[in-house]
Design a protein around this motif. Sequence first.
Motif, PDB file in Angstrom:
ATOM      1  N   GLN A 120       0.743  -1.152  -0.082  1.00 23.60           N
ATOM      2  CA  GLN A 120      -0.144  -0.132  -0.119  1.00 23.60           C
ATOM      3  C   GLN A 120       0.808   1.264  -0.055  1.00 23.60           C
ATOM      4  OE1 GLN A 120      -3.335   0.005   2.630  1.00 23.60           O
ATOM      5  NE2 GLN A 120      -3.642  -2.046   2.670  1.00 23.60           N
TER       6      GLN A 120
ATOM      7  N   MET B 156       7.315   2.414   9.760  1.00 20.63           N
ATOM      8  CA  MET B 156       6.772   1.444  10.779  1.00 20.63           C
ATOM      9  C   MET B 156       7.661   0.565  11.385  1.00 20.63           C
ATOM     10  SD  MET B 156       3.556   2.559  10.791  1.00 20.63           S
ATOM     11  CE  MET B 156       4.246   4.027  10.176  1.00 20.63           C
TER      12      MET B 156
ATOM     13  N   PHE C  65      -2.297   3.818   5.860  1.00 23.44           N
ATOM     14  CA  PHE C  65      -2.557   2.683   4.873  1.00 23.44           C
ATOM     15  C   PHE C  65      -3.981   2.335   4.738  1.00 23.44           C
ATOM     16  CE2 PHE C  65       1.249   1.341   7.678  1.00 23.44           C
ATOM     17  CZ  PHE C  65       2.044   1.087   6.654  1.00 23.44           C
TER      18      PHE C  65
ATOM     19  N   MET D  44      -6.417  -0.340   5.132  1.00 23.01           N
ATOM     20  CA  MET D  44      -6.360  -1.136   6.378  1.00 23.01           C
ATOM     21  C   MET D  44      -7.397  -0.138   7.204  1.00 23.01           C
ATOM     22  SD  MET D  44      -2.804  -2.301   7.276  1.00 23.01           S
ATOM     23  CE  MET D  44      -1.892  -2.976   6.087  1.00 23.01           C
TER      24      MET D  44
ATOM     25  N   GLU E  68      -6.062  -1.707  12.648  1.00 25.91           N
ATOM     26  CA  GLU E  68      -5.042  -2.126  11.814  1.00 25.91           C
ATOM     27  C   GLU E  68      -3.695  -0.894  11.486  1.00 25.91           C
ATOM     28  OE1 GLU E  68      -6.177  -5.452   8.750  1.00 25.91           O
ATOM     29  OE2 GLU E  68      -7.302  -3.740   8.536  1.00 25.91           O
TER      30      GLU E  68
ATOM     31  N   MET F 288       0.066  -1.431  13.094  1.00 26.74           N
ATOM     32  CA  MET F 288       1.366  -1.359  12.159  1.00 26.74           C
ATOM     33  C   MET F 288       2.460  -0.384  12.725  1.00 26.74           C
ATOM     34  SD  MET F 288       0.614  -3.459   9.581  1.00 26.74           S
ATOM     35  CE  MET F 288       2.439  -3.078   9.088  1.00 26.74           C
ATOM     36  N   GLY F 289       1.796   0.702  13.428  1.00 22.68           N
ATOM     37  CA  GLY F 289       2.715   1.422  14.013  1.00 22.68           C
ATOM     38  C   GLY F 289       3.658   0.844  15.260  1.00 22.68           C
TER      39      GLY F 289
END
Lengths: 352, 233
Positions: free
Chosen positions: A233, A241, B88, B91, B95, B99-100
């Motif tokens: 994405q 991240m 994202f 997401m 979510e 991810m963080g």
Amino acid sequence: MEAATVPLSRSTSLRRLREAGGRYVLIALLLVLPVAYGIQDLSQTGNLSRLGNNLVDGLSNGAIWALVAIGYTLVYGIIELINFAHGEVFMIGSFVAAGFFGTIGLTAAAGPAGLLVGLVLTLIACMAASGVLNVMIERVAYRPLRGAPKLAPLITAVGMSFILQNVGLLWLGGSPEGIVDLIRSQEVFFTFAGVEVSNGDVLALAVTIPLILLMTAFIGGTRLGKAMRATAQDPDAARLMGINVDTTISMTFLLGGMLAGAAGLIYALYQTTIWYFQGFTAGLIAFTAAVMGGIGNIKGAVLGGFIIGFIQQISDNRIGSSWTPAVVFAYLVLIMVFKPSGLLGEQTREAG
Amino acid sequence: MLELHDIRTFYGNIEALKGVSLSVDEGECVTLIGSNGAGKSTTLRSISGLTPPRFGQILFHGRDIARVPPQEIVRLGISQSPEGRRCFQRMSVQENLDMGAYLRRDKEIDADRAHVYELFPRLQERRTQKAGTMSGGEQQMLAIGRAMMARPKLLLLDEPSMGIAPILVERIYETIAEINRQGTTILLVEQNANYALGVSHRGYVLETGRVVLTDASSSLRENPEVQRAYLGT
């Protein structure tokens, strides 16, 4: 993008048509052949077993295309590259299968238990070989070009494809090579309502369905699967991240290659003939399947693979095999016209 | 805590940063203001390792991280809410937050997520919604929340006011002040100098890849040149 700003009455009417009936037109389009031949069968023989046989054969052929198509779609989804060498990764899978049979001395004489163990071992070998090969292709031919214009990796992909074809040519020569029919693939395994299901059909689905389910669970549920989705994405956001994007891309190539390797084994057992050029045809068909289903979308690749399998079988059996490519691509063109992003196509990164 | 020594960063042959030096101390909120193309985002991208500097040093707790890959920099305790938010899109809110916390394996992730929801109650209301369907302001909250989920020692924020309704900007800035009060060091990049100088302790003014001015934020607000160029008074 430029073209969109130019007002064209014809293109707006086409868009209106797409919006109004896109989905229904597509469903109708896909059902034309089976329904027409189903009615014909019913009126001529009073049952649908011929159509049923077409569908079963289509299912097992489609399984091979689906496995290969997933590899195209995964790679496109994550780095927006058409991995032209993917068909050859599939071909090498078939070659490894044939070689491995010889190495472990697997013949048709082995009992059912021996055969099962042998085939599972071969499956693992094929998946490992094709998976590692695909990772190496990425490392050598695509990764160094990560920041380069998009045409650069596209052309190295074509190059890798030819190089691997030559590897196949050196390995087994230039003519189709028959291999031992280990599973007697054309032998009928069982008959249901006049529909004959062969050993090859059973094998194709018994390998494909669990693999696809495992893969979907992997991407949906694991840490690495999440990393793959995030990278697909937005790669820069994924880096922020703490995702190692290079490793994630390698893993994507590994997965895609493993599925192609499994497809190579199924193909070898099903067709019992392999040659260096099989990857070109299979790659083209599987790539078509991925585009038809919506490139970047795994379910779309599977759906596209099965649809093409069905179309091919119906066309081979009813219209004539010399027409098959024309029928398949006519379908592709029609589907694209009505739904340019493919059947289950999502918006890609480029489209927003 | 963070020191940039004369870093020079390039995009191809274009020199975007022509020797930037700055420092951020533990617990501070420092801002970097300047107009479009001054090199603010490039500075943050250099710190995060997305576009590493070709020359110069970036010291974090005394260690040079100028050539450390992005994922290691996150692990060291620097996370970023990037320009343009970059959530994202496909997401959900939850979510995205998870991810963080991608690199974390501790048991306090749930508690930290709850803390982010406390800071941004709007995110909790939308936790199952896909990020791509939310407004710019909500996505900005999500991007900041997502960066917080890494439990950073230093939080980098890139233009949190960009393209957002003023009422939401105010709420976001209140939360930024709160995050800083709770102990997270912040380096804030902003075109909207009004907000940035309001929340920060010190500021740097960047022009075409160079630091041209640095002072306490309250003094910068009184500086006639800053007022004319960045505060629109």
